[in-house]
Enzyme design. Structure first.
Site: not given
Ligand code: SAM
Length: 332
Positions: A32, A63, A107, A139-140, A157, A164
């Site tokens: 990104q 948060h 992440e 990748d989550g 989050d 992505p």
């Protein structure tokens, strides 16, 4: 003083620009466009693919509400997973709970973590050095599909449902999250600007209602996400988790050593589930649809391409410095 204005390009019909008094870092990472800059009002600002992710002025709202609402609802959460959240703000809040024994962050983009540590280390605080924390760069969606780990709480989050991050808003992903939850666990995600884009909240709520016994959107006010109420969404099979009274929540906070917060209080926690009438109707309709088998998630319309910077330094293809500086304990 710089005169460069950096524009959010996510919304098709309106734009918000912030003045960059100094661009601290700008790079096209593998995943990104990432820019970090100073703004006299907002402090340090992180934008990814033309969307403001955080500012140091108000990051505590998002948060704290992402971490403390699910964690305080649980009696004794030990294992927590954060998907996305490379800035470390949610991890910082999660690790304030002394009962948490392990917090895993998944992440996709190592450069978000590296640049957080370099340009706004106060946001992760010591989270990435905490012996309870583990960072996995992947990748989550892939992680959730493959993991055999189980968690009391999963906090997604993610960025907005473009690029992505689009996969982190799908039924496929949430189904895998459910599988990775321990009995009575909680899943939380973000659902964007509720008043302007209720379809996002409705889509996630339909999926949550189709997968879990309880889907419960809640709201906060996040000034840097221009456009009013910001929605978060919680799912669980244990309906009682949302019945904690203020006394219980305050006792848990004390017992776990969670203090010095700027937004979350027991009353804010309970009040955040009180929705305005228009939003309540959206949520009720989505829950009904989800229960009836309509489990269509949300897919954002294609966003306009991020605008090229009009002034300022050329965008580096990648940041050698950020790539070299591996974050503490980051694992492939
Ligand atoms: N608070 C922010 C907001 O709502 O705008 C979210 C911020 S957080 C920085 C989002 C993170 O999700 C980013 O660091 C991004 O790299 C990460 N991310 C995006 N897609 C991902 C994926 N498929 N798997 C894991 N992390 C992802």
């Amino acid at each position: 003083m710089s005169d460069r204005w950096i524009e959010e390009t996510f919304h098709a019909d309106w734009r918000v620009s912030l003045r960059a008094s100094k661009v601290l870092h700008e790079v096209k990472t593998e995943h990104q466009h990432l820019v970090i800059f100073d703004n006299p009002t907002w402090g340090k600002v992180l934008m990814l693919d033309g969307v403001t992710q955080l500012t140091t002025k108000d990051e505590h709202v998002y948060h704290e509400m992402m971490a403390h609402v699910p964690l305080m609802a649980l009696d004794k959460p030990r294992n927590v997973l954060v998907v996305g959240g490379g800035d470390g703000g949610v991890m910082r809040e999660v690790l304030k709970h002394s009962c948490v024994e392990r917090a895993v962050l998944v992440e996709i983009d190592r450069e978000v973590i590296d640049t957080a540590l370099e340009y706004y280390p106060e946001i992760p605080g010591g989270a990435f050095d905490d012996p309870r924390s583990q960072v996995i760069i992947t990748d989550g969606l892939k992680y959730m599909a493959e993991t055999d780990q189980r968690f009391d709480c999963i906090i997604v989050d993610s960025s907005e449902p473009i690029g992505p991050s689009a996969v982190l808003h799908t039924k496929e992903f949430f189904t895998d999250c459910r599988r990775a939850l321990l009995k009575g666990g909680i899943l939380v995600t973000q659902n964007g600007l509720a008043q302007l884009f209720p379809d996002h909240l409705a889509g996630t709520t339909r999926v949550f209602a189709s997968l879990f016994k309880r889907a419960a959107p809640y709201i906060c006010h996040q000034p840097c996400y221009f456009g009013g109420l910001f929605a978060l969404n919680l799912a669980t099979d244990d309906k009682m988790l949302l019945s904690n009274d203020a006394k219980t929540l305050a006792k848990r906070a004390r017992k776990r050593g969670v203090d010095g917060l700027k937004y979350w209080t027991p009353s804010v926690h309970i009040g955040s589930f009180a929705l305005p009438a228009w939003l309540e109707s959206v949520v009720e309709a989505a829950i009904e649809a989800g229960r009836a088998g309509d489990d269509r998630g949300y897919a954002a319309p294609p966003a306009p391409k991020p605008a090229k910077p009009k002034t300022g330094p050329a965008v580096a293809k990648t940041s050698a410095k950020a790539r070299k500086a591996a974050p503490a304990k980051a694992k492939k």
